[in-house]
Design a protein around this motif. Structure first.
Motif, mmCIF file in Angstrom:
data_model
loop_
_atom_site.group_PDB
_atom_site.id
_atom_site.type_symbol
_atom_site.label_atom_id
_atom_site.label_comp_id
_atom_site.label_asym_id
_atom_site.label_seq_id
_atom_site.Cartn_x
_atom_site.Cartn_y
_atom_site.Cartn_z
ATOM 1 N N LEU A 385 0.804 -1.220 0.000
ATOM 2 C CA LEU A 385 0.000 0.000 0.000
ATOM 3 C C LEU A 385 0.840 1.274 0.000
ATOM 4 O O LEU A 385 0.295 2.368 -0.075
ATOM 5 N N GLY A 386 2.150 1.145 0.109
ATOM 6 C CA GLY A 386 3.001 2.321 0.005
ATOM 7 C C GLY A 386 3.301 2.965 1.338
ATOM 8 O O GLY A 386 2.870 2.516 2.407
ATOM 9 N N ASP A 387 4.047 4.059 1.276
ATOM 10 C CA ASP A 387 4.498 4.762 2.471
ATOM 11 C C ASP A 387 3.560 5.911 2.812
ATOM 12 O O ASP A 387 2.594 6.184 2.112
ATOM 13 N N GLY A 388 3.896 6.607 3.884
ATOM 14 C CA GLY A 388 3.118 7.770 4.275
ATOM 15 C C GLY A 388 1.845 7.398 5.013
ATOM 16 O O GLY A 388 1.557 6.229 5.280
ATOM 17 N N GLU A 389 1.065 8.404 5.335
ATOM 18 C CA GLU A 389 -0.178 8.190 6.059
ATOM 19 C C GLU A 389 -1.215 7.564 5.141
ATOM 20 O O GLU A 389 -1.429 8.007 4.016
ATOM 21 N N LEU A 390 -1.879 6.509 5.624
ATOM 22 C CA LEU A 390 -2.872 5.789 4.842
ATOM 23 C C LEU A 390 -4.219 5.815 5.552
ATOM 24 O O LEU A 390 -4.287 5.670 6.777
ATOM 25 N N LEU A 391 -5.273 5.988 4.782
ATOM 26 C CA LEU A 391 -6.637 5.926 5.312
ATOM 27 C C LEU A 391 -7.371 4.783 4.617
ATOM 28 O O LEU A 391 -7.272 4.626 3.394
ATOM 29 N N ALA A 392 -8.096 3.982 5.394
ATOM 30 C CA ALA A 392 -8.822 2.840 4.834
ATOM 31 C C ALA A 392 -10.214 2.767 5.435
ATOM 32 O O ALA A 392 -10.446 3.188 6.576
ATOM 33 N N LEU A 393 -11.152 2.227 4.668
ATOM 34 C CA LEU A 393 -12.519 2.030 5.126
ATOM 35 C C LEU A 393 -12.839 0.539 5.188
ATOM 36 O O LEU A 393 -12.350 -0.245 4.373
ATOM 37 N N SER A 394 -13.689 0.183 6.136
ATOM 38 C CA SER A 394 -14.253 -1.161 6.211
ATOM 39 C C SER A 394 -15.770 -1.002 6.161
ATOM 40 O O SER A 394 -16.369 -0.393 7.045
ATOM 41 N N ASN A 395 -16.389 -1.534 5.091
ATOM 42 C CA ASN A 395 -17.822 -1.356 4.853
ATOM 43 C C ASN A 395 -18.622 -2.568 5.300
ATOM 44 O O ASN A 395 -18.218 -3.707 5.062
ATOM 45 N N SER A 396 -19.780 -2.312 5.914
ATOM 46 C CA SER A 396 -20.703 -3.393 6.266
ATOM 47 C C SER A 396 -22.134 -2.930 6.039
ATOM 48 O O SER A 396 -22.520 -1.845 6.481
ATOM 49 N N PHE A 397 -22.909 -3.766 5.357
ATOM 50 C CA PHE A 397 -24.305 -3.442 5.055
ATOM 51 C C PHE A 397 -25.168 -4.659 5.390
ATOM 52 O O PHE A 397 -24.789 -5.792 5.093
ATOM 53 N N GLY A 398 -26.340 -4.421 6.004
ATOM 54 C CA GLY A 398 -27.134 -5.552 6.470
ATOM 55 C C GLY A 398 -28.593 -5.489 6.087
ATOM 56 O O GLY A 398 -29.128 -4.418 5.737
ATOM 57 N N PHE A 399 -29.258 -6.646 6.171
ATOM 58 C CA PHE A 399 -30.699 -6.709 5.962
ATOM 59 C C PHE A 399 -31.382 -5.675 6.851
ATOM 60 O O PHE A 399 -30.983 -5.444 7.996
ATOM 61 N N GLY A 400 -32.428 -5.064 6.319
ATOM 62 C CA GLY A 400 -33.106 -3.984 7.020
ATOM 63 C C GLY A 400 -32.617 -2.625 6.575
ATOM 64 O O GLY A 400 -33.115 -1.597 7.044
ATOM 65 N N GLY A 401 -31.616 -2.614 5.684
ATOM 66 C CA GLY A 401 -31.072 -1.353 5.193
ATOM 67 C C GLY A 401 -30.059 -0.719 6.115
ATOM 68 O O GLY A 401 -29.810 0.483 6.049
ATOM 69 N N HIS A 402 -29.436 -1.523 6.990
ATOM 70 C CA HIS A 402 -28.435 -0.999 7.921
ATOM 71 C C HIS A 402 -27.087 -0.843 7.208
ATOM 72 O O HIS A 402 -26.594 -1.776 6.578
ATOM 73 N N ASN A 403 -26.493 0.323 7.327
ATOM 74 C CA ASN A 403 -25.175 0.587 6.755
ATOM 75 C C ASN A 403 -24.256 1.072 7.866
ATOM 76 O O ASN A 403 -24.626 1.940 8.653
ATOM 77 N N SER A 404 -23.067 0.522 7.927
ATOM 78 C CA SER A 404 -22.080 0.982 8.901
ATOM 79 C C SER A 404 -20.705 0.944 8.283
ATOM 80 O O SER A 404 -20.365 0.002 7.561
ATOM 81 N N VAL A 405 -19.916 1.973 8.550
ATOM 82 C CA VAL A 405 -18.576 2.110 7.980
ATOM 83 C C VAL A 405 -17.603 2.543 9.071
ATOM 84 O O VAL A 405 -17.903 3.445 9.850
ATOM 85 N N ALA A 406 -16.464 1.882 9.118
ATOM 86 C CA ALA A 406 -15.389 2.274 10.035
ATOM 87 C C ALA A 406 -14.208 2.778 9.226
ATOM 88 O O ALA A 406 -13.842 2.173 8.211
ATOM 89 N N ALA A 407 -13.646 3.884 9.658
ATOM 90 C CA ALA A 407 -12.473 4.471 9.001
ATOM 91 C C ALA A 407 -11.256 4.263 9.902
ATOM 92 O O ALA A 407 -11.297 4.606 11.096
ATOM 93 N N PHE A 408 -10.205 3.694 9.340
ATOM 94 C CA PHE A 408 -8.961 3.463 10.073
ATOM 95 C C PHE A 408 -7.817 4.199 9.392
ATOM 96 O O PHE A 408 -7.777 4.306 8.164
ATOM 97 N N ARG A 409 -6.869 4.693 10.219
ATOM 98 C CA ARG A 409 -5.703 5.412 9.697
ATOM 99 C C ARG A 409 -4.439 4.723 10.206
ATOM 100 O O ARG A 409 -4.390 4.237 11.342
ATOM 101 N N SER A 410 -3.444 4.657 9.339
ATOM 102 C CA SER A 410 -2.155 4.075 9.746
ATOM 103 C C SER A 410 -1.570 4.868 10.897
ATOM 104 O O SER A 410 -1.830 6.087 11.022
ATOM 105 N N TYR A 411 -0.804 4.195 11.735
ATOM 106 C CA TYR A 411 -0.232 4.857 12.914
ATOM 107 C C TYR A 411 1.290 4.746 12.846
ATOM 108 O O TYR A 411 1.852 3.653 12.933
ATOM 109 N N ASN A 412 1.947 5.868 12.657
ATOM 110 C CA ASN A 412 3.403 5.942 12.553
ATOM 111 C C ASN A 412 3.948 5.085 11.424
ATOM 112 O O ASN A 412 3.313 4.865 10.420
#
Length: 412
Positions: A385-412
């Motif tokens: 994924l390369g050097d420097g600061e990285l931002l990534a998302l983890s997507n989850s969607f469920g029955f009933g129309g539930h959507n949830s997303v977590a955002a993670f950032r590289s640390y050092n």
């Protein structure tokens, strides 16, 4: 003032391995956790789908017999992964009133419920176990973790189908920001590789029917995808404020930069094909991280391998990222693990955390002919994924129309 929330421990028991490191190594190696089921009930009920992605290490191999007998398999998986995560975080010496649990499940103690029903019908009410209700209740996993760690700040459970454990992580982020705890164990679990859910999912045409090739059945984004593969297991992460983590000298994997929830309000099982609410969840998570869409380098997609769901998620991504979308390395790890329902978001959050920590995006297996209507940059072999600061998302969607997303950032 917004606090920086960091990940200091991870734990998992999955179709790929009995621990988080084992699951990650198998994922990078391109292994599949799906296999033909050998249980007598497959033939007994003439199930149309004869395979699933069962946990690679059975919980009875890890837990003491007296303990496992008092827990539904869903709680067994949860407890195993939570204990691993807590130990991985260094078993923090924290006052229990400052430790919280945000845990989830999509269905709960299904094995306990249906076994008890069989006992009632066949043997009568006196033979129904007195622990049946505490074992089947959806909050049983959170309670078991809370009593094991221990945690006395709170122990909360959310149930939002396949978005459940990502929502639990989003809740943990909010609870740490509010100061309700200094350390939180967050995650989710599921154990429903059982004839009833298999029959029901198959009846609604949600499962792949590739009985002759279980290992290649889950194929997100492929033109020949025909449904998901049912999986089981649990994932847990230890979260705390950066200040608290640094004060105790903890190892930090990554930063949890944000977590969001939205609702489609569209259909009980089908996603909104336009992906507008899913797009709002991604945008909100990015904004919570203090970033812009062009900062996102990696996405662990929900990508269940269903004909409708994969396209809907792509439409949502296109709304958010536009011309930047081809620059994002997208991994669809359900191809290897199957779909853990309420536990899937936690496991995929761990894969996202490790992708940032190791600066390597994991592969999507079984993609032989990519759907031209989903022109993503899908990772099919481990990719730097390369050097420097990285931002990534983890997507989850469920029955009933539930959507949830977590955002993670590289640390050092």
């Amino acid at each position: 003032m917004t606090k920086k929330i960091v990940v200091t421990g991870i734990g998992a028991t999955s179709p790929l391995g009995g621990t988080a490191p084992e699951s990650w190594e198998a994922l990078l190696a391109g292994e599949s956790g799906a296999h033909t089921l050998t249980h007598d009930w497959v033939e007994q009920y003439e199930l149309p789908v004869t395979f699933a992605a069962e946990a690679k290490v059975r919980p009875e191999e890890v837990l003491e017999r007296v303990e496992s007998k008092r827990l539904d398999p869903s709680s067994q998986f949860a407890l195993i992964s939570a204990r691993e995560a807590w130990a991985d975080a260094g078993s923090p010496d924290v006052d229990p009133i400052r430790v919280g649990v945000d845990y989830s499940t999509g269905i709960g103690g299904l094995w306990t419920l249906l076994d008890a029903w069989d006992t009632l019908r066949e043997k009568g009410p006196r033979r129904v176990l007195p622990m049946t209700i505490p074992m089947l209740m959806p909050n049983a996993a959170a309670a078991a973790i809370s009593m094991s760690i221990p945690s006395r700040a709170y122990a909360r459970t959310d149930v939002s189908a396949c978005a459940s454990s990502t929502e639990a992580i989003a809740n943990a982020y909010a609870h740490l920001q509010l100061g309700l705890a200094d350390v939180v164990i967050a995650g989710g679990t599921e154990a429903v590789v059982h004839p009833l859910p298999i029959a029901a999912f198959a009846s609604m045409q949600a499962l792949s029917k590739r009985n002759d090739s279980p290992e290649t059945a889950s194929r997100p984004y492929d033109v020949s995808r025909d449904g998901f593969v049912l999986g089981e297991g649990a994932g847990s992460i230890v979260l705390e404020t950066e200040e608290h983590a640094l004060a105790r000298g903890a190892r930090i994997y990554a930063e949890l930069a944000g977590g969001t929830v939205t609702s489609d309000s569209f259909h009980i099982t089908a996603p909104d094909p336009e992906g507008s609410a899913a797009a709002r969840a991604m945008k909100a998570a990015i904004e919570m991280a203090g970033a812009s869409p062009t900062d996102v380098a990696h996405i662990n997609a929900h990508a269940t391998s269903t004909p409708v769901g994969d396209i809907a998620e792509y439409n949502a991504m296109a709304r958010v990222f536009g011309d930047h979308l081809p620059s994002i390395a997208v991994s669809a790890t359900k191809a290897a693990t199957g779909h853990l329902l309420g536990g899937t978001g936690a496991l995929e959050a761990i894969f996202t955390i490790l992708a940032l920590h190791n600066r390597t995006a994991p592969p999507t297996i079984n993609l032989t002919e990519q759907d031209p209507e989903i022109p993503l940059d899908v990772v099919t072999a481990p990719r730097a994924l390369g050097d420097g600061e990285l931002l990534a998302l983890s997507n989850s969607f469920g029955f009933g129309g539930h959507n949830s997303v977590a955002a993670f950032r590289s640390y050092n």
